[in-house]
Design a protein around this motif. Structure first.
Motif, mmCIF file in Angstrom:
data_model
loop_
_atom_site.group_PDB
_atom_site.id
_atom_site.type_symbol
_atom_site.label_atom_id
_atom_site.label_comp_id
_atom_site.label_asym_id
_atom_site.label_seq_id
_atom_site.Cartn_x
_atom_site.Cartn_y
_atom_site.Cartn_z
ATOM 1 N N TRP A 166 -47.449 3.010 -30.470
ATOM 2 C CA TRP A 166 -46.505 2.683 -29.405
ATOM 3 C C TRP A 166 -45.196 3.431 -29.569
ATOM 4 N N PHE A 167 -44.803 3.682 -30.804
ATOM 5 C CA PHE A 167 -43.634 4.541 -31.009
ATOM 6 C C PHE A 167 -43.895 5.929 -30.420
ATOM 7 N N ALA B 154 -33.948 3.225 -32.588
ATOM 8 C CA ALA B 154 -34.031 1.860 -32.052
ATOM 9 C C ALA B 154 -35.462 1.531 -31.644
ATOM 10 N N CYS B 155 -36.179 2.533 -31.115
ATOM 11 C CA CYS B 155 -37.583 2.350 -30.759
ATOM 12 C C CYS B 155 -38.408 2.047 -32.006
ATOM 13 N N ALA B 156 -38.175 2.800 -33.092
ATOM 14 C CA ALA B 156 -38.909 2.572 -34.344
ATOM 15 C C ALA B 156 -38.633 1.178 -34.882
ATOM 16 N N GLU B 157 -37.369 0.751 -34.827
ATOM 17 C CA GLU B 157 -37.023 -0.572 -35.335
ATOM 18 C C GLU B 157 -37.612 -1.680 -34.459
ATOM 19 N N SER B 158 -37.680 -1.425 -33.157
ATOM 20 C CA SER B 158 -38.242 -2.430 -32.250
ATOM 21 C C SER B 158 -39.746 -2.603 -32.445
ATOM 22 N N ASP C 215 -46.370 14.618 -32.653
ATOM 23 C CA ASP C 215 -46.386 13.156 -32.643
ATOM 24 C C ASP C 215 -45.675 12.548 -33.833
ATOM 25 N N ASN C 216 -45.817 13.146 -34.990
ATOM 26 C CA ASN C 216 -45.484 12.436 -36.225
ATOM 27 C C ASN C 216 -44.168 12.814 -36.881
ATOM 28 N N ILE C 217 -43.570 13.943 -36.515
ATOM 29 C CA ILE C 217 -42.340 14.319 -37.215
ATOM 30 C C ILE C 217 -41.200 13.370 -36.855
ATOM 31 N N GLY C 218 -41.121 12.944 -35.590
ATOM 32 C CA GLY C 218 -40.103 11.961 -35.222
ATOM 33 C C GLY C 218 -40.358 10.616 -35.871
ATOM 34 N N LEU C 219 -41.628 10.245 -35.983
ATOM 35 C CA LEU C 219 -42.012 8.998 -36.648
ATOM 36 C C LEU C 219 -41.636 9.046 -38.119
ATOM 37 N N VAL C 220 -41.919 10.168 -38.762
ATOM 38 C CA VAL C 220 -41.565 10.342 -40.172
ATOM 39 C C VAL C 220 -40.043 10.259 -40.347
ATOM 40 N N ALA C 221 -39.302 10.949 -39.464
ATOM 41 C CA ALA C 221 -37.842 10.968 -39.584
ATOM 42 C C ALA C 221 -37.236 9.584 -39.380
ATOM 43 N N SER C 222 -37.862 8.766 -38.537
ATOM 44 C CA SER C 222 -37.293 7.454 -38.238
ATOM 45 C C SER C 222 -37.737 6.370 -39.212
ATOM 46 N N LYS C 223 -38.727 6.661 -40.051
ATOM 47 C CA LYS C 223 -39.235 5.612 -40.950
ATOM 48 C C LYS C 223 -39.116 5.944 -42.434
ATOM 49 N N THR C 224 -38.542 7.085 -42.773
ATOM 50 C CA THR C 224 -38.434 7.434 -44.191
ATOM 51 C C THR C 224 -37.012 7.269 -44.712
ATOM 52 N N SER C 225 -36.174 6.581 -43.958
ATOM 53 C CA SER C 225 -34.818 6.317 -44.419
ATOM 54 C C SER C 225 -34.483 4.856 -44.165
ATOM 55 N N ALA C 226 -33.425 4.388 -44.794
ATOM 56 C CA ALA C 226 -32.978 3.009 -44.615
ATOM 57 C C ALA C 226 -32.280 2.848 -43.272
ATOM 58 N N THR C 227 -32.314 1.645 -42.741
ATOM 59 C CA THR C 227 -31.731 1.359 -41.436
ATOM 60 C C THR C 227 -30.249 1.704 -41.381
#
Length: 512
Positions: free
Chosen positions: A177-178, A161-165, A379-391
Protein backbone atom coordinates in the motif's frame (compact mmCIF):
# COMPACT_ATOMS: atom_id res chain seq x y z
CA UNK A 1 27.37 0.55 19.02
CA UNK A 2 28.12 -0.12 15.35
CA UNK A 3 25.78 0.89 12.59
CA UNK A 4 24.52 -2.61 11.83
CA UNK A 5 25.46 -4.27 15.10
CA UNK A 6 21.84 -4.72 16.13
CA UNK A 7 19.14 -4.92 13.54
CA UNK A 8 15.50 -4.48 14.55
CA UNK A 9 14.87 -8.22 14.44
CA UNK A 10 17.56 -8.75 17.11
CA UNK A 11 15.67 -6.82 19.80
CA UNK A 12 15.08 -9.23 22.65
CA UNK A 13 11.32 -9.47 23.02
CA UNK A 14 8.12 -9.88 21.07
CA UNK A 15 6.89 -7.10 18.75
CA UNK A 16 3.62 -6.69 20.62
CA UNK A 17 5.20 -6.47 24.08
CA UNK A 18 7.90 -4.04 22.99
CA UNK A 19 5.49 -1.75 21.20
CA UNK A 20 3.16 -1.58 24.21
CA UNK A 21 6.01 -1.26 26.69
CA UNK A 22 7.78 1.54 24.88
CA UNK A 23 4.97 3.45 23.21
CA UNK A 24 1.86 2.66 25.21
CA UNK A 25 -0.29 0.94 22.60
CA UNK A 26 0.19 -0.84 19.26
CA UNK A 27 -0.22 1.13 16.07
CA UNK A 28 -2.41 -1.48 14.43
CA UNK A 29 -5.82 -0.44 15.77
CA UNK A 30 -8.36 -3.14 14.97
CA UNK A 31 -11.19 -0.99 16.32
CA UNK A 32 -10.92 1.23 13.26
CA UNK A 33 -12.61 0.24 10.01
CA UNK A 34 -10.60 -0.46 6.88
CA UNK A 35 -11.31 2.97 5.38
CA UNK A 36 -10.36 4.76 8.63
CA UNK A 37 -6.99 3.00 8.60
CA UNK A 38 -6.44 3.38 4.84
CA UNK A 39 -7.37 6.94 3.96
CA UNK A 40 -4.40 8.61 5.78
CA UNK A 41 -2.06 6.47 3.66
CA UNK A 42 -3.91 7.55 0.50
CA UNK A 43 -4.02 11.23 1.48
CA UNK A 44 -0.30 11.32 2.34
CA UNK A 45 1.07 9.42 -0.64
CA UNK A 46 -1.23 10.02 -3.60
CA UNK A 47 0.06 13.58 -4.13
CA UNK A 48 3.05 12.06 -5.91
CA UNK A 49 0.72 11.67 -8.91
CA UNK A 50 1.32 15.42 -9.30
CA UNK A 51 5.06 14.79 -9.48
CA UNK A 52 4.62 12.28 -12.29
CA UNK A 53 2.20 14.46 -14.25
CA UNK A 54 3.90 17.85 -13.82
CA UNK A 55 7.40 16.48 -14.44
CA UNK A 56 6.26 14.42 -17.44
CA UNK A 57 3.97 16.90 -19.17
CA UNK A 58 6.73 19.46 -19.70
CA UNK A 59 8.27 17.13 -22.31
CA UNK A 60 5.09 17.31 -24.42
CA UNK A 61 4.82 21.06 -23.79
CA UNK A 62 8.41 21.42 -25.02
CA UNK A 63 7.45 19.61 -28.22
CA UNK A 64 4.47 21.94 -28.73
CA UNK A 65 6.54 25.08 -28.03
CA UNK A 66 9.21 23.88 -30.48
CA UNK A 67 6.49 23.44 -33.11
CA UNK A 68 5.02 26.88 -32.40
CA UNK A 69 8.16 28.97 -32.12
CA UNK A 70 10.63 26.89 -34.13
CA UNK A 71 14.23 28.17 -34.01
CA UNK A 72 13.34 31.06 -31.70
CA UNK A 73 12.68 28.48 -28.99
CA UNK A 74 15.01 25.62 -29.87
CA UNK A 75 18.06 27.91 -30.30
CA UNK A 76 17.48 29.69 -26.99
CA UNK A 77 18.45 28.65 -23.48
CA UNK A 78 14.74 28.46 -22.61
CA UNK A 79 14.34 24.92 -23.98
CA UNK A 80 16.88 23.39 -21.61
CA UNK A 81 15.96 25.74 -18.74
CA UNK A 82 12.24 24.89 -18.81
CA UNK A 83 13.12 21.19 -18.67
CA UNK A 84 15.84 21.39 -16.03
CA UNK A 85 14.69 24.14 -13.69
CA UNK A 86 12.00 22.00 -12.03
CA UNK A 87 14.75 19.54 -10.98
CA UNK A 88 16.54 22.37 -9.15
CA UNK A 89 13.30 23.47 -7.49
CA UNK A 90 12.53 19.87 -6.50
CA UNK A 91 15.87 19.47 -4.71
CA UNK A 92 15.29 22.74 -2.82
CA UNK A 93 11.77 21.62 -1.90
CA UNK A 94 12.92 18.19 -0.75
CA UNK A 95 15.53 19.59 1.61
CA UNK A 96 13.33 22.41 2.94
CA UNK A 97 10.25 20.29 3.56
CA UNK A 98 12.38 17.45 4.91
CA UNK A 99 13.38 19.84 7.70
CA UNK A 100 9.90 21.24 8.33
CA UNK A 101 8.26 17.80 8.33
CA UNK A 102 10.56 16.68 11.16
CA UNK A 103 10.73 19.89 13.20
CA UNK A 104 7.22 21.29 12.77
CA UNK A 105 4.54 19.07 11.27
CA UNK A 106 4.01 16.33 8.72
CA UNK A 107 0.44 17.53 8.08
CA UNK A 108 1.15 21.22 7.58
CA UNK A 109 4.25 20.56 5.49
CA UNK A 110 2.00 18.49 3.22
CA UNK A 111 -0.61 21.25 3.12
CA UNK A 112 2.03 23.85 2.21
CA UNK A 113 3.43 21.73 -0.63
CA UNK A 114 -0.12 21.08 -1.92
CA UNK A 115 -0.91 24.80 -2.00
CA UNK A 116 2.38 25.57 -3.78
CA UNK A 117 1.60 22.89 -6.37
CA UNK A 118 -1.79 24.19 -7.48
CA UNK A 119 -0.79 27.91 -7.33
CA UNK A 120 2.28 27.52 -9.52
CA UNK A 121 0.71 24.91 -11.81
CA UNK A 122 -1.96 27.55 -12.53
CA UNK A 123 0.62 30.33 -12.98
CA UNK A 124 2.68 28.12 -15.33
CA UNK A 125 -0.39 27.62 -17.50
CA UNK A 126 -0.98 31.38 -17.57
CA UNK A 127 2.64 32.41 -18.24
CA UNK A 128 2.60 35.81 -19.95
CA UNK A 129 5.77 37.82 -19.35
CA UNK A 130 4.64 41.10 -20.89
CA UNK A 131 3.45 39.67 -24.18
CA UNK A 132 6.82 38.84 -25.79
CA UNK A 133 7.87 35.26 -26.50
CA UNK A 134 11.10 35.64 -24.49
CA UNK A 135 9.19 37.20 -21.60
CA UNK A 136 6.64 34.39 -21.65
CA UNK A 137 9.37 31.72 -21.64
CA UNK A 138 11.20 33.48 -18.79
CA UNK A 139 7.97 33.56 -16.76
CA UNK A 140 7.36 29.87 -17.49
CA UNK A 141 10.89 29.06 -16.32
CA UNK A 142 10.42 30.98 -13.06
CA UNK A 143 7.04 29.35 -12.32
CA UNK A 144 8.48 25.90 -13.08
CA UNK A 145 11.22 26.43 -10.49
CA UNK A 146 8.70 27.38 -7.80
CA UNK A 147 6.46 24.50 -8.88
CA UNK A 148 9.44 22.19 -8.36
CA UNK A 149 9.62 23.29 -4.72
CA UNK A 150 6.05 22.04 -4.24
CA UNK A 151 6.86 18.79 -6.03
CA UNK A 152 9.89 18.37 -3.76
CA UNK A 153 7.74 18.78 -0.68
CA UNK A 154 5.65 15.75 -1.62
CA UNK A 155 8.65 13.47 -1.18
CA UNK A 156 9.71 13.89 2.46
CA UNK A 157 6.41 15.20 3.86
CA UNK A 158 4.11 12.85 1.93
CA UNK A 159 6.13 9.67 1.65
CA UNK A 160 7.34 9.49 5.24
CA UNK A 161 3.85 10.25 6.58
CA UNK A 162 2.52 7.58 4.22
CA UNK A 163 5.07 5.06 5.55
CA UNK A 164 4.17 5.90 9.14
CA UNK A 165 0.45 5.64 8.40
CA UNK A 166 0.88 2.11 7.00
CA UNK A 167 1.70 1.01 10.56
CA UNK A 168 -2.07 0.94 11.18
CA UNK A 169 -2.67 -1.40 8.24
CA UNK A 170 -2.71 -5.19 8.33
CA UNK A 171 0.67 -6.89 8.63
CA UNK A 172 1.83 -8.45 5.39
CA UNK A 173 0.14 -5.72 3.31
CA UNK A 174 2.01 -2.60 4.43
CA UNK A 175 4.68 -2.42 1.75
CA UNK A 176 2.25 -2.84 -1.13
CA UNK A 177 0.00 0.00 0.00
CA UNK A 178 2.93 2.32 0.52
CA UNK A 179 4.13 1.55 -3.01
CA UNK A 180 0.63 1.81 -4.50
CA UNK A 181 0.28 5.36 -3.20
CA UNK A 182 3.82 6.55 -3.92
CA UNK A 183 5.70 5.04 -6.88
CA UNK A 184 2.63 3.68 -8.68
CA UNK A 185 1.06 7.15 -8.40
CA UNK A 186 4.16 8.70 -10.00
CA UNK A 187 3.95 6.20 -12.86
CA UNK A 188 0.22 6.80 -13.40
CA UNK A 189 1.08 10.50 -13.49
CA UNK A 190 3.66 9.80 -16.22
CA UNK A 191 1.02 7.98 -18.28
CA UNK A 192 -1.45 10.84 -17.79
CA UNK A 193 1.24 13.38 -18.76
CA UNK A 194 1.32 11.96 -22.31
CA UNK A 195 -2.27 10.75 -22.63
CA UNK A 196 -3.79 14.13 -21.67
CA UNK A 197 -1.73 16.12 -24.24
CA UNK A 198 -2.68 13.60 -26.94
CA UNK A 199 -6.39 14.15 -26.19
CA UNK A 200 -5.96 17.92 -25.85
CA UNK A 201 -4.12 18.23 -29.18
CA UNK A 202 -6.75 16.09 -30.89
CA UNK A 203 -9.51 18.28 -29.42
CA UNK A 204 -7.83 21.62 -30.12
CA UNK A 205 -6.26 20.52 -33.44
CA UNK A 206 -2.80 21.65 -34.44
CA UNK A 207 -4.24 25.02 -35.45
CA UNK A 208 -4.74 25.93 -31.78
CA UNK A 209 -1.53 24.73 -30.13
CA UNK A 210 -1.20 28.00 -28.17
CA UNK A 211 -4.26 26.97 -26.20
CA UNK A 212 -3.24 23.29 -26.07
CA UNK A 213 0.02 23.70 -24.14
CA UNK A 214 -1.63 25.98 -21.58
CA UNK A 215 -4.48 23.49 -21.07
CA UNK A 216 -1.96 20.66 -20.59
CA UNK A 217 -0.17 22.59 -17.84
CA UNK A 218 -3.44 23.81 -16.34
CA UNK A 219 -4.67 20.24 -15.85
CA UNK A 220 -1.88 19.89 -13.30
CA UNK A 221 -3.99 21.98 -10.91
CA UNK A 222 -6.57 19.19 -10.51
CA UNK A 223 -4.52 16.50 -8.63
CA UNK A 224 -3.40 18.66 -5.68
CA UNK A 225 -6.84 20.29 -5.39
CA UNK A 226 -8.49 16.86 -5.23
CA UNK A 227 -6.41 15.97 -2.14
CA UNK A 228 -6.76 19.26 -0.30
CA UNK A 229 -9.81 18.27 1.76
CA UNK A 230 -8.41 14.87 2.75
CA UNK A 231 -5.13 16.44 3.82
CA UNK A 232 -6.91 19.11 5.83
CA UNK A 233 -8.63 16.32 7.83
CA UNK A 234 -5.37 14.49 8.51
CA UNK A 235 -3.95 14.09 11.98
CA UNK A 236 -0.24 13.72 12.59
CA UNK A 237 0.82 10.03 12.36
CA UNK A 238 0.88 8.44 15.82
CA UNK A 239 4.48 7.34 15.30
CA UNK A 240 5.46 10.98 14.68
CA UNK A 241 3.65 12.12 17.85
CA UNK A 242 5.58 9.53 19.86
CA UNK A 243 9.07 9.89 18.43
CA UNK A 244 9.57 13.43 17.03
CA UNK A 245 12.17 15.90 18.34
CA UNK A 246 10.21 19.05 17.50
CA UNK A 247 10.39 20.29 21.11
CA UNK A 248 14.08 19.69 21.69
CA UNK A 249 17.41 20.13 19.94
CA UNK A 250 18.33 17.27 17.63
CA UNK A 251 21.64 15.65 18.68
CA UNK A 252 23.11 15.88 15.17
CA UNK A 253 26.52 14.47 16.05
CA UNK A 254 24.93 11.29 17.39
CA UNK A 255 22.54 11.12 14.42
CA UNK A 256 25.40 11.42 11.93
CA UNK A 257 27.50 8.80 13.72
CA UNK A 258 24.54 6.40 13.70
CA UNK A 259 23.19 6.89 10.17
CA UNK A 260 25.89 8.33 7.91
CA UNK A 261 26.86 5.04 6.28
CA UNK A 262 23.33 3.77 5.76
CA UNK A 263 22.21 7.12 4.32
CA UNK A 264 25.18 7.08 1.94
CA UNK A 265 24.18 3.61 0.68
CA UNK A 266 20.51 4.57 0.14
CA UNK A 267 21.47 7.85 -1.57
CA UNK A 268 23.91 6.11 -3.90
CA UNK A 269 21.32 3.53 -4.99
CA UNK A 270 18.75 6.28 -5.63
CA UNK A 271 21.29 8.37 -7.57
CA UNK A 272 22.15 5.41 -9.82
CA UNK A 273 18.51 4.52 -10.46
CA UNK A 274 17.37 8.02 -11.41
CA UNK A 275 20.57 8.57 -13.42
CA UNK A 276 19.44 5.76 -15.72
CA UNK A 277 15.64 5.93 -15.49
CA UNK A 278 15.21 9.59 -16.38
CA UNK A 279 17.90 9.48 -19.06
CA UNK A 280 16.53 6.58 -21.08
CA UNK A 281 13.84 8.80 -22.59
CA UNK A 282 16.36 9.28 -25.40
CA UNK A 283 15.53 5.74 -26.56
CA UNK A 284 11.79 6.22 -26.61
CA UNK A 285 12.21 9.20 -28.92
CA UNK A 286 14.56 7.23 -31.20
CA UNK A 287 12.21 4.33 -31.92
CA UNK A 288 9.18 6.60 -32.11
CA UNK A 289 10.96 8.54 -34.87
CA UNK A 290 11.64 5.22 -36.65
CA UNK A 291 7.95 4.29 -36.52
CA UNK A 292 6.43 7.67 -37.34
CA UNK A 293 8.96 9.47 -39.46
CA UNK A 294 9.20 13.26 -39.56
CA UNK A 295 5.75 14.12 -40.92
CA UNK A 296 3.51 12.43 -38.31
CA UNK A 297 1.00 14.60 -36.41
CA UNK A 298 1.78 15.54 -32.82
CA UNK A 299 -1.03 13.48 -31.31
CA UNK A 300 0.45 10.26 -32.73
CA UNK A 301 3.82 11.05 -31.18
CA UNK A 302 2.13 11.67 -27.82
CA UNK A 303 0.20 8.41 -28.21
CA UNK A 304 3.38 6.40 -28.63
CA UNK A 305 4.92 8.18 -25.65
CA UNK A 306 1.87 7.06 -23.66
CA UNK A 307 2.74 3.47 -24.56
CA UNK A 308 6.32 3.99 -23.37
CA UNK A 309 5.15 5.31 -20.00
CA UNK A 310 2.58 2.53 -19.70
CA UNK A 311 5.44 0.01 -19.58
CA UNK A 312 6.25 1.29 -16.08
CA UNK A 313 2.92 0.15 -14.64
CA UNK A 314 3.11 -3.69 -14.87
CA UNK A 315 6.44 -3.69 -13.08
CA UNK A 316 5.37 -1.12 -10.48
CA UNK A 317 2.08 -2.85 -9.61
CA UNK A 318 3.43 -6.42 -9.50
CA UNK A 319 6.51 -5.22 -7.61
CA UNK A 320 4.27 -3.78 -4.88
CA UNK A 321 3.07 -7.28 -3.97
CA UNK A 322 6.49 -8.87 -4.41
CA UNK A 323 7.93 -6.36 -1.93
CA UNK A 324 5.59 -7.75 0.74
CA UNK A 325 6.33 -11.37 -0.18
CA UNK A 326 10.15 -11.34 -0.28
CA UNK A 327 11.00 -8.00 1.33
CA UNK A 328 12.16 -4.68 -0.17
CA UNK A 329 15.88 -5.46 0.02
CA UNK A 330 15.65 -8.70 -1.98
CA UNK A 331 13.11 -7.26 -4.44
CA UNK A 332 15.32 -4.24 -5.15
CA UNK A 333 18.48 -6.31 -5.56
CA UNK A 334 17.00 -9.07 -7.73
CA UNK A 335 15.04 -6.88 -10.14
CA UNK A 336 17.74 -4.28 -10.67
CA UNK A 337 20.18 -7.11 -11.42
CA UNK A 338 17.70 -8.55 -13.96
CA UNK A 339 17.32 -5.08 -15.46
CA UNK A 340 21.08 -4.91 -15.91
CA UNK A 341 21.12 -8.30 -17.66
CA UNK A 342 18.33 -7.24 -20.05
CA UNK A 343 20.21 -3.99 -20.67
CA UNK A 344 23.36 -5.90 -21.71
CA UNK A 345 21.23 -8.02 -24.07
CA UNK A 346 19.74 -4.88 -25.62
CA UNK A 347 23.19 -3.36 -26.03
CA UNK A 348 24.46 -6.49 -27.75
CA UNK A 349 21.47 -6.66 -30.10
CA UNK A 350 21.10 -2.91 -30.64
CA UNK A 351 22.22 -2.98 -34.27
CA UNK A 352 19.35 -5.33 -35.13
CA UNK A 353 16.72 -3.93 -32.71
CA UNK A 354 17.02 -0.25 -33.63
CA UNK A 355 15.77 -0.69 -37.19
CA UNK A 356 12.36 -0.30 -38.76
CA UNK A 357 12.25 -4.06 -39.45
CA UNK A 358 12.65 -5.01 -35.79
CA UNK A 359 11.25 -1.98 -34.02
CA UNK A 360 8.42 -4.05 -32.47
CA UNK A 361 10.99 -6.29 -30.78
CA UNK A 362 12.85 -3.21 -29.55
CA UNK A 363 9.63 -1.82 -28.04
CA UNK A 364 8.86 -5.07 -26.20
CA UNK A 365 12.38 -5.62 -24.84
CA UNK A 366 12.64 -1.95 -23.86
CA UNK A 367 9.30 -2.28 -22.06
CA UNK A 368 10.61 -5.28 -20.09
CA UNK A 369 13.72 -3.26 -19.23
CA UNK A 370 11.60 -0.40 -17.83
CA UNK A 371 9.23 -2.73 -15.94
CA UNK A 372 12.09 -4.50 -14.18
CA UNK A 373 13.46 -1.15 -13.05
CA UNK A 374 10.11 -0.20 -11.55
CA UNK A 375 9.63 -3.57 -9.80
CA UNK A 376 13.07 -3.16 -8.20
CA UNK A 377 14.45 0.25 -7.24
CA UNK A 378 11.46 2.20 -8.58
CA UNK A 379 9.12 0.60 -6.05
CA UNK A 380 11.50 -0.04 -3.21
CA UNK A 381 14.05 2.76 -2.95
CA UNK A 382 11.49 5.17 -1.46
CA UNK A 383 10.29 2.41 0.86
CA UNK A 384 13.86 1.71 1.96
CA UNK A 385 14.54 5.43 2.50
CA UNK A 386 11.40 5.86 4.60
CA UNK A 387 11.87 2.77 6.78
CA UNK A 388 15.61 2.58 7.49
CA UNK A 389 15.76 5.62 9.76
CA UNK A 390 14.15 6.68 13.02
CA UNK A 391 10.97 8.75 12.96
CA UNK A 392 12.65 11.73 14.61
CA UNK A 393 14.89 12.43 11.59
CA UNK A 394 13.03 10.46 8.89
CA UNK A 395 11.94 13.48 6.83
CA UNK A 396 15.48 14.85 6.52
CA UNK A 397 17.01 11.42 5.96
CA UNK A 398 14.50 10.71 3.18
CA UNK A 399 14.90 14.20 1.71
CA UNK A 400 18.68 13.88 1.37
CA UNK A 401 18.39 10.47 -0.33
CA UNK A 402 15.63 11.69 -2.68
CA UNK A 403 17.62 14.84 -3.50
CA UNK A 404 20.55 12.65 -4.56
CA UNK A 405 18.11 10.80 -6.82
CA UNK A 406 16.99 14.03 -8.51
CA UNK A 407 20.60 15.13 -8.89
CA UNK A 408 21.27 11.77 -10.55
CA UNK A 409 18.39 12.36 -12.95
CA UNK A 410 19.70 15.85 -13.75
CA UNK A 411 23.25 14.60 -14.31
CA UNK A 412 22.05 11.66 -16.43
CA UNK A 413 20.07 13.84 -18.84
CA UNK A 414 23.31 15.70 -19.62
CA UNK A 415 25.77 12.78 -19.47
CA UNK A 416 23.89 10.32 -21.71
CA UNK A 417 23.89 12.61 -24.79
CA UNK A 418 27.63 13.20 -24.20
CA UNK A 419 28.22 9.43 -24.09
CA UNK A 420 26.34 9.08 -27.38
CA UNK A 421 28.12 11.99 -29.01
CA UNK A 422 31.59 10.71 -28.07
CA UNK A 423 30.95 7.12 -29.16
CA UNK A 424 32.92 5.90 -32.22
CA UNK A 425 30.83 6.99 -35.18
CA UNK A 426 28.83 9.60 -33.23
CA UNK A 427 25.38 9.66 -31.66
CA UNK A 428 23.60 8.13 -34.66
CA UNK A 429 25.93 5.15 -34.94
CA UNK A 430 25.38 1.68 -33.45
CA UNK A 431 27.92 2.45 -30.72
CA UNK A 432 26.06 5.68 -29.99
CA UNK A 433 23.04 3.55 -29.10
CA UNK A 434 24.95 0.77 -27.35
CA UNK A 435 27.25 2.71 -25.04
CA UNK A 436 24.55 4.25 -22.79
CA UNK A 437 23.07 0.75 -22.32
CA UNK A 438 26.48 -0.62 -21.35
CA UNK A 439 26.96 2.20 -18.83
CA UNK A 440 23.46 1.92 -17.37
CA UNK A 441 23.51 -1.89 -17.18
CA UNK A 442 26.87 -1.88 -15.40
CA UNK A 443 25.45 0.59 -12.88
CA UNK A 444 22.41 -1.67 -12.40
CA UNK A 445 24.66 -4.59 -11.44
CA UNK A 446 26.65 -2.32 -9.10
CA UNK A 447 23.41 -1.11 -7.51
CA UNK A 448 22.24 -4.70 -6.99
CA UNK A 449 25.47 -5.62 -5.21
CA UNK A 450 25.35 -2.53 -3.00
CA UNK A 451 21.74 -3.25 -2.01
CA UNK A 452 22.30 -6.97 -1.37
CA UNK A 453 25.39 -6.60 0.81
CA UNK A 454 24.93 -3.21 2.49
CA UNK A 455 21.21 -2.64 3.05
CA UNK A 456 19.57 -4.05 6.19
CA UNK A 457 16.57 -6.36 6.03
CA UNK A 458 13.25 -4.50 6.17
CA UNK A 459 10.18 -6.22 7.61
CA UNK A 460 6.62 -5.15 8.36
CA UNK A 461 7.50 -3.61 11.75
CA UNK A 462 10.86 -2.08 10.87
CA UNK A 463 9.68 1.48 11.65
CA UNK A 464 8.81 0.51 15.23
CA UNK A 465 12.02 -1.46 15.74
CA UNK A 466 14.16 1.29 14.17
CA UNK A 467 12.74 3.76 16.69
CA UNK A 468 13.59 1.33 19.51
CA UNK A 469 17.13 0.90 18.17
CA UNK A 470 17.64 4.65 17.85
CA UNK A 471 16.27 5.34 21.36
CA UNK A 472 18.59 2.69 22.80
CA UNK A 473 21.57 4.25 21.00
CA UNK A 474 20.74 7.73 22.31
CA UNK A 475 20.28 6.47 25.87
CA UNK A 476 23.60 4.57 25.72
CA UNK A 477 25.28 7.89 24.84
CA UNK A 478 23.65 9.83 27.65
CA UNK A 479 20.86 11.61 25.75
CA UNK A 480 17.54 11.91 27.59
CA UNK A 481 14.87 10.31 25.35
CA UNK A 482 12.07 11.63 27.56
CA UNK A 483 12.39 14.83 25.53
CA UNK A 484 11.04 13.01 22.46
CA UNK A 485 7.42 13.24 21.32
CA UNK A 486 4.95 16.07 20.81
CA UNK A 487 3.89 18.12 23.83
CA UNK A 488 0.47 16.50 23.73
CA UNK A 489 2.01 13.02 23.73
CA UNK A 490 4.40 13.93 26.56
CA UNK A 491 1.46 15.15 28.65
CA UNK A 492 -0.50 11.97 27.96
CA UNK A 493 2.53 9.85 28.88
CA UNK A 494 2.98 11.72 32.17
CA UNK A 495 -0.71 11.26 32.96
CA UNK A 496 -0.43 7.52 32.24
CA UNK A 497 2.58 7.24 34.57
CA UNK A 498 0.78 9.17 37.32
CA UNK A 499 -2.29 6.97 36.97
CA UNK A 500 -0.18 3.80 37.10
CA UNK A 501 1.65 4.99 40.22
CA UNK A 502 -1.67 5.92 41.83
CA UNK A 503 -3.10 2.48 41.11
CA UNK A 504 -0.03 0.81 42.59
CA UNK A 505 -0.44 2.91 45.73
CA UNK A 506 -4.06 1.86 46.13
CA UNK A 507 -3.59 -1.82 45.39
CA UNK A 508 -0.49 -3.95 46.07
CA UNK A 509 1.14 -5.48 43.02
CA UNK A 510 0.84 -9.25 43.20
CA UNK A 511 3.93 -11.35 42.57
CA UNK A 512 3.55 -14.11 40.02
Amino acid sequence: MGLFSRQPKDIDSSPERDEVAVHGKPLENHEKGRWERSWPTIACGAGLFSDGYLNGVIGQVNTILSSLYSTQYTHSSAQSNVNAIAFAGTVVGQLFFGYTSDHYSRKWSLMASTIILFIFAALSAGSYGGGSINGMLSALTAWRFLLGIGIGGEYPAGSVACAESTGELKQGHRNRWFIMFTNVQIDIGFVASTLAPMIVVLACTENHLRAAWRICLGLGVIPPLSLLYLRLKLNEPEEFNRECMKNTRTPWLLVLRFYWFRLTVVSLIWFIYDFSAYSFSIYSSSWISIILGDSAPLWKSFGWNTLVNFFYLPGAISGAFISDWIGPKKALSIFVALQGIVGFIMAGCYAQLATSAHVAGFVVVYGVFLSLGEAGPGDNIGLVASKTSATAIRGQYYAIAAAFGKIGAFVGTYVFPVIQKNAPGGADSTRGGQDPFFVSSSLCILSALIAWFLLPEINQDTITYEDLRFREYLENHGWDTRQMGSKDYQMRSEESVDQAMGMQGEKPVEKV
